[in-house]
Design a protein around this motif. Structure first.
Motif, PDB file in Angstrom:
ATOM      1  N   GLY A 126      -9.212  -5.293   9.523  1.00 41.55           N
ATOM      2  CA  GLY A 126      -9.387  -5.112  10.957  1.00 41.55           C
ATOM      3  C   GLY A 126     -10.454  -4.060  11.230  1.00 41.55           C
ATOM      4  O   GLY A 126     -10.596  -3.102  10.472  1.00 41.55           O
ATOM      5  N   ASP A 127     -11.183  -4.240  12.319  1.00 42.13           N
ATOM      6  CA  ASP A 127     -12.182  -3.268  12.774  1.00 42.13           C
ATOM      7  C   ASP A 127     -11.574  -2.575  13.977  1.00 42.13           C
ATOM      8  O   ASP A 127     -11.488  -3.147  15.076  1.00 42.13           O
ATOM      9  CB  ASP A 127     -13.468  -4.006  13.148  1.00 42.13           C
ATOM     10  N   ASP A 128     -11.100  -1.326  13.765  1.00 39.66           N
ATOM     11  CA  ASP A 128     -10.323  -0.677  14.812  1.00 39.66           C
ATOM     12  C   ASP A 128     -11.179  -0.095  15.915  1.00 39.66           C
ATOM     13  O   ASP A 128     -11.606   1.052  15.861  1.00 39.66           O
ATOM     14  CB  ASP A 128      -9.418   0.417  14.249  1.00 39.66           C
ATOM     15  N   SER A 129     -11.394  -0.913  16.909  1.00 35.62           N
ATOM     16  CA  SER A 129     -11.951  -0.451  18.162  1.00 35.62           C
ATOM     17  C   SER A 129     -11.629  -1.528  19.178  1.00 35.62           C
ATOM     18  O   SER A 129     -11.483  -2.703  18.820  1.00 35.62           O
ATOM     19  CB  SER A 129     -13.458  -0.231  18.036  1.00 35.62           C
ATOM     20  N   ARG A 130     -11.481  -1.122  20.408  1.00 41.49           N
ATOM     21  CA  ARG A 130     -11.154  -2.107  21.438  1.00 41.49           C
ATOM     22  C   ARG A 130     -12.288  -3.108  21.554  1.00 41.49           C
ATOM     23  O   ARG A 130     -13.448  -2.728  21.692  1.00 41.49           O
ATOM     24  CB  ARG A 130     -10.876  -1.409  22.756  1.00 41.49           C
ATOM     25  N   GLY A 131     -11.941  -4.385  21.489  1.00 46.22           N
ATOM     26  CA  GLY A 131     -12.944  -5.436  21.593  1.00 46.22           C
ATOM     27  C   GLY A 131     -13.625  -5.784  20.286  1.00 46.22           C
ATOM     28  O   GLY A 131     -14.613  -6.520  20.293  1.00 46.22           O
ATOM     29  N   GLU A 132     -13.101  -5.272  19.161  1.00 43.22           N
ATOM     30  CA  GLU A 132     -13.717  -5.620  17.874  1.00 43.22           C
ATOM     31  C   GLU A 132     -13.009  -6.796  17.212  1.00 43.22           C
ATOM     32  O   GLU A 132     -12.163  -7.444  17.815  1.00 43.22           O
ATOM     33  CB  GLU A 132     -13.778  -4.390  16.968  1.00 43.22           C
ATOM     34  N   TYR A 133     -13.356  -7.053  15.950  1.00 39.58           N
ATOM     35  CA  TYR A 133     -13.047  -8.331  15.316  1.00 39.58           C
ATOM     36  C   TYR A 133     -12.113  -8.206  14.116  1.00 39.58           C
ATOM     37  O   TYR A 133     -11.871  -7.116  13.595  1.00 39.58           O
ATOM     38  CB  TYR A 133     -14.354  -8.974  14.842  1.00 39.58           C
ATOM     39  N   VAL A 134     -11.672  -9.382  13.664  1.00 41.60           N
ATOM     40  CA  VAL A 134     -10.830  -9.525  12.470  1.00 41.60           C
ATOM     41  C   VAL A 134     -11.683 -10.177  11.375  1.00 41.60           C
ATOM     42  O   VAL A 134     -12.381 -11.163  11.635  1.00 41.60           O
ATOM     43  CB  VAL A 134      -9.604 -10.407  12.791  1.00 41.60           C
ATOM     44  N   TYR A 135     -11.622  -9.637  10.176  1.00 40.91           N
ATOM     45  CA  TYR A 135     -12.460 -10.107   9.067  1.00 40.91           C
ATOM     46  C   TYR A 135     -11.615 -10.505   7.854  1.00 40.91           C
ATOM     47  O   TYR A 135     -10.477 -10.057   7.702  1.00 40.91           O
ATOM     48  CB  TYR A 135     -13.403  -8.985   8.618  1.00 40.91           C
ATOM     49  N   LYS A 136     -12.207 -11.324   6.989  1.00 37.81           N
ATOM     50  CA  LYS A 136     -11.631 -11.458   5.654  1.00 37.81           C
ATOM     51  C   LYS A 136     -12.745 -11.583   4.630  1.00 37.81           C
ATOM     52  O   LYS A 136     -13.855 -12.043   4.916  1.00 37.81           O
ATOM     53  CB  LYS A 136     -10.645 -12.623   5.551  1.00 37.81           C
ATOM     54  N   TYR A 137     -12.409 -11.130   3.429  1.00 43.05           N
ATOM     55  CA  TYR A 137     -13.330 -11.147   2.301  1.00 43.05           C
ATOM     56  C   TYR A 137     -12.707 -12.027   1.229  1.00 43.05           C
ATOM     57  O   TYR A 137     -11.527 -11.872   0.894  1.00 43.05           O
ATOM     58  CB  TYR A 137     -13.526  -9.717   1.775  1.00 43.05           C
ATOM     59  N   VAL A 138     -13.489 -12.956   0.712  1.00 49.77           N
ATOM     60  CA  VAL A 138     -13.012 -13.883  -0.316  1.00 49.77           C
ATOM     61  C   VAL A 138     -13.901 -13.721  -1.543  1.00 49.77           C
ATOM     62  O   VAL A 138     -15.132 -13.841  -1.450  1.00 49.77           O
ATOM     63  CB  VAL A 138     -13.054 -15.343   0.191  1.00 49.77           C
ATOM     64  N   THR A 139     -13.306 -13.435  -2.679  1.00 49.24           N
ATOM     65  CA  THR A 139     -14.097 -13.207  -3.888  1.00 49.24           C
ATOM     66  C   THR A 139     -14.741 -14.513  -4.356  1.00 49.24           C
ATOM     67  O   THR A 139     -14.166 -15.599  -4.208  1.00 49.24           O
ATOM     68  CB  THR A 139     -13.229 -12.648  -5.028  1.00 49.24           C
TER      69      THR A 139
END
Ligand code: FEO
Ligand code: CA
Ligand code: CA
Length: 730
Positions: free
Chosen positions: A388-401
């Motif tokens: 998670g990118d903790d700021s209001r209005g930011e995004y959810v991410y994932k990393y896949v090896t």
């Protein structure tokens, strides 16, 4: 924050047409298959949890003959504002590791009056304990998935309460720091701790002050930049003219761990530490640099004013916090104009090798990293981390090896990190209104992330990774209500993520959407308005076909936080009661048993209660219904239709702990046997005013008692009967 109540009965027609019912079958199949393959492979945290705790309430009908169900095993703790840690009756808590506690032989006890020598903090606990992990230690000193009496507790020290660190608080004259030793102390107090902890025969836990494992990583620790953005022109500093290194880590919030026994300390609000006076610096920077600074919030004097220390500074200890262009070089090798690019990453630490050099993993992107949460560990398949990118209005991410998991890498430490964390795909989430979603890859040349992007002309993949937020903007990601912790269900792979809160100044009524569907006024008991989504919610998703590397998913909103006293079903959507109402869920974490722990970092409901931790036994994605929430803002209304999870009740969601005054509850770890949990109490007494402090009045005196300065600390919680913490199979 707030709470709410409402009732959302399960509607059969909604479940019947929801594609997640297909996924549920595949999840069950996946759980059975992965267990078998893990048992064959002989390694995996998931396997250890199945075998180590005996708490598996899962789908393997071949081996479980008498189905048992997991049930919460405690009575709810009431809300409260006392300056104590309250746990359920039948449970005990004790203090383990406090700000300033020494972690090497010969280091004197913490004085708690601000007079301890600055450099001694290289061998003392830092401040603001946060994300944490327990790594079991075998008799021979190696990583053990089953050791429950001896372990390494690794934790972040996110930030500081400066008042309590110095004799009379920080010395600031004309907006500048004039006592270099105070600043040095503050730089040591940030970072990460590695401590050895042991359970004695009588069950009491302590940390071993002279353990060879003990270590502090702080903002002066030499650190390697690794992955695609390392050794690029963006990373050149006076400290590292080839862009291969930086000094230390900052604002380590939540965390992660890897299957090879290393720890990830994630750099969250790094941006605020840097000095960049825009009136002077902007004229010296390129338009791209200005766009990057603006998107990441790099402007101002620096929150602790570290760069303002004047006088001799041969190693740039203070100058490195000044990210203005001051030198004459073309590449930045004579100043720290690029230094902010070397923060905002996940940093990997090998707790089993106290002399190893931490590595920042640039392939996982740069933003306000809350944490990085590992998906299921399956031999022959990619590893996945949710972020998670903790700021209001930011995004959810994932990393896949890109590499598939090979259990033979489990003992390779940071070399395994090089293989899996330097080479992978970074995705950002789009949450569609119909309960489906996509993972969009952040790859130079794809998804609008090109030199032709109108907002920012990307040059290469290093540029994409350093400017992850700008890449996600270009890729059309969904803005969320402050993404913080994630947690992956240990048997079905569902992913939960807190959306801690949002306010009307960032997200208006008009911009509510299905994934961020509430707008309301949570009035404090004083009558003060709190408009937007001040109490937050928890979203969750199931990856398509149970494959955590999939690029599509289905989602619902698991829980809406609210005050129990609010009966409007458009606000207290989850029908929370006095036993389980909460505000601003931040930390969430799954025990191996399947208990979801929820921790709050709240400023909205603090008129009624201190921050807290709750325990929950959730269902799964798609177990609820479709619901329309009617939002109002004065005379304006907007209805939003969304997917809502099955109703939680006191039977499966209960308050377990309430902390002392002004604290945040954050960070949790457990022993493999499930009989001990460790919880961090962050910044008690944080709201103490300078005037009160100087008069000797602190809002909190926890944990030392009357008159003492408050201290962030790790506590240990056990059941008095020696059983599993939180829930039992019955
Ligand atoms: Fe450091 Fe997002 O809490
Ligand atoms: Ca947090
Ligand atoms: Ca927080």
């Amino acid at each position: 924050m707030t709470h709410a109540r409402t009732d959302t009965p399960i509607e059969i027609e909604d479940i019947g047409t929801n594609s997640s019912s297909n996924e549920e079958f595949s999840h069950v199949l996946q759980a059975r298959m992965s267990r078998r393959s893990l048992l064959k492979g002989g390694f995996g945290l998931a396997a250890s949890s199945f075998m180590g705790t005996g708490l598996l309430a899962c789908a393997d009908v071949d081996t479980i003959e008498t189905p048992k169900t997991l049930q919460l095993n405690f009575t709810a703790v009431p809300k409260g504002t006392a300056d104590v840690v309250a746990v359920p009756s039948g449970y005990s808590s004790s203090v383990l590791y406090r700000l300033g506690d020494p972690i090497a032989a010969g280091v004197p006890a913490y004085r708690n009056d601000g007079t301890d020598a600055a450099a001694s903090y290289a061998q003392r606990a830092g401040d603001h304990h946060d994300g944490m992990h327990y790594f079991g230690v075998s008799a021979t000193g190696t990583y053990s998935l089953t050791a429950s009496d001896r372990g390494l507790l690794v934790m972040n020290h996110e930030a500081i309460s400066p008042l309590f660190l110095h004799p009379t608080g920080p010395t600031i004259v004309n907006n500048a720091r004039t006592v270099p030793d105070e600043v040095l102390k503050e730089m040591y107090v940030h970072g990460i701790s590695v401590i050895e902890v042991n359970r004695a025969a009588n069950g009491a836990w302590s940390y071993k002050q002279d353990s060879a494992f003990n270590r502090r990583v702080h903002t002066l620790t030499d650190t390697i930049l690794s992955g695609p953005a390392a050794r690029t022109l963006y990373m050149i500093t006076k400290y590292s003219p080839d862009g291969s290194r930086t000094r230390g880590t900052i604002n380590n919030c939540a965390n992660g761990y890897t299957p090879w026994g290393t720890y990830l300390g994630c750099e969250e609000n790094y941006a605020g530490y840097f000095r960049r006076v825009t009136a002077t610096d902007n004229a010296n920077r390129t338009p791209k640099e200005l766009t990057s600074f603006a998107r990441n919030g790099i402007a101002g004097n620096g929150r602790e004013l570290w760069a303002t220390v004047a006088g001799s500074d041969p190693d740039g200890l203070y100058a490195r916090w000044n990210t203005m262009k001051l030198g004459a070089s073309a590449d930045g090798s004579d100043d720290y104009r690029n230094v902010a690019n070397t923060y905002g990453w996940n940093v990997e630490v090998d707790p089993f090798n106290a002399t190893s050099t931490p590595k920042k993993r640039t392939a996982m992107g740069r933003f306000a990293h809350e944490g990085a949460w590992l998906g299921p560990i399956r031999a022959g398949q990619p590893l996945v981390f949710y972020m998670g990118d903790d700021s209001r209005g930011e995004y959810v991410y994932k990393y896949v090896t890109n590499a598939n998991w090979d259990p033979a890498d489990a003992t390779r430490g940071l070399a395994a990190g090089d293989k899996y964390l330097d080479d992978g795909k970074l995705y950002v989430a789009r949450f569609n209104a119909d309960g489906t979603g996509q993972w969009v890859e952040l790859r130079f040349g794809q998804n609008g992330i090109t030199a032709a992007n109108p907002a920012y002309a990307f040059a290469d993949q290093a540029d994409v990774l350093i400017n992850t937020r700008l890449a996600a903007d270009a890729a059309g990601a969904t803005k969320m209500d402050r993404p913080e912790w994630g947690a992956v269900h240990p048997t079905n792979g569902d992913v939960y993520m807190t959306m801690t809160n949002n306010s009307s100044t960032v997200r208006t009524l008009a911009s509510t959407d299905a994934a961020n569907p509430r707008f309301y006024n949570d009035k404090r008991t004083t009558g003060q308005d709190q408009r937007g989504n001040p109490n937050g919610h928890i979203i969750r998703w199931a990856e398509t076909a149970g494959n955590n590397a999939a690029t599509t998913f289905s989602w619902d909103i698991f829980l809406f936080a609210a005050r129990a006293s609010v009966t409007d079903p458009n606000i207290n959507v989850s029908g929370l009661t006095a036993a389980n109402d909460m505000s601003s869920p931040d930390g969430i974490w799954f025990s191996r048993s399947g208990v979801l722990w929820i921790q709050t970092d709240d400023g909205a409901y603090t008129d009624v209660t201190n921050c807290m931790m709750l325990a929950c036994i959730p269902g799964r994605v798609g177990d609820g219904t479709t619901k329309t929430i009617v939002n109002t803002d004065g005379a304006a209304t907007k209805s939003v239709t969304t997917k809502v999870g099955a109703q939680m009740t006191e039977a499966n969601l209960r308050r377990f702990l309430v902390g002392p005054k002004d604290c945040e509850i954050t960070g949790i770890a457990e022993t493999p046997d499930g009989k001990t949990i460790f919880v961090n109490i962050q910044h008690p007494g944080e709201d103490t005013s300078s005037a009160n402090f100087l008069a000797g009045n602190h809002n909190s005196n926890w944990p030392g008692g009357a008159g003492s300065r408050p201290r962030s600390a790790t506590i240990v919680i056990t059941r008095n009967d020696g059983g599993e913490v939180g829930a039992s199979l019955v």
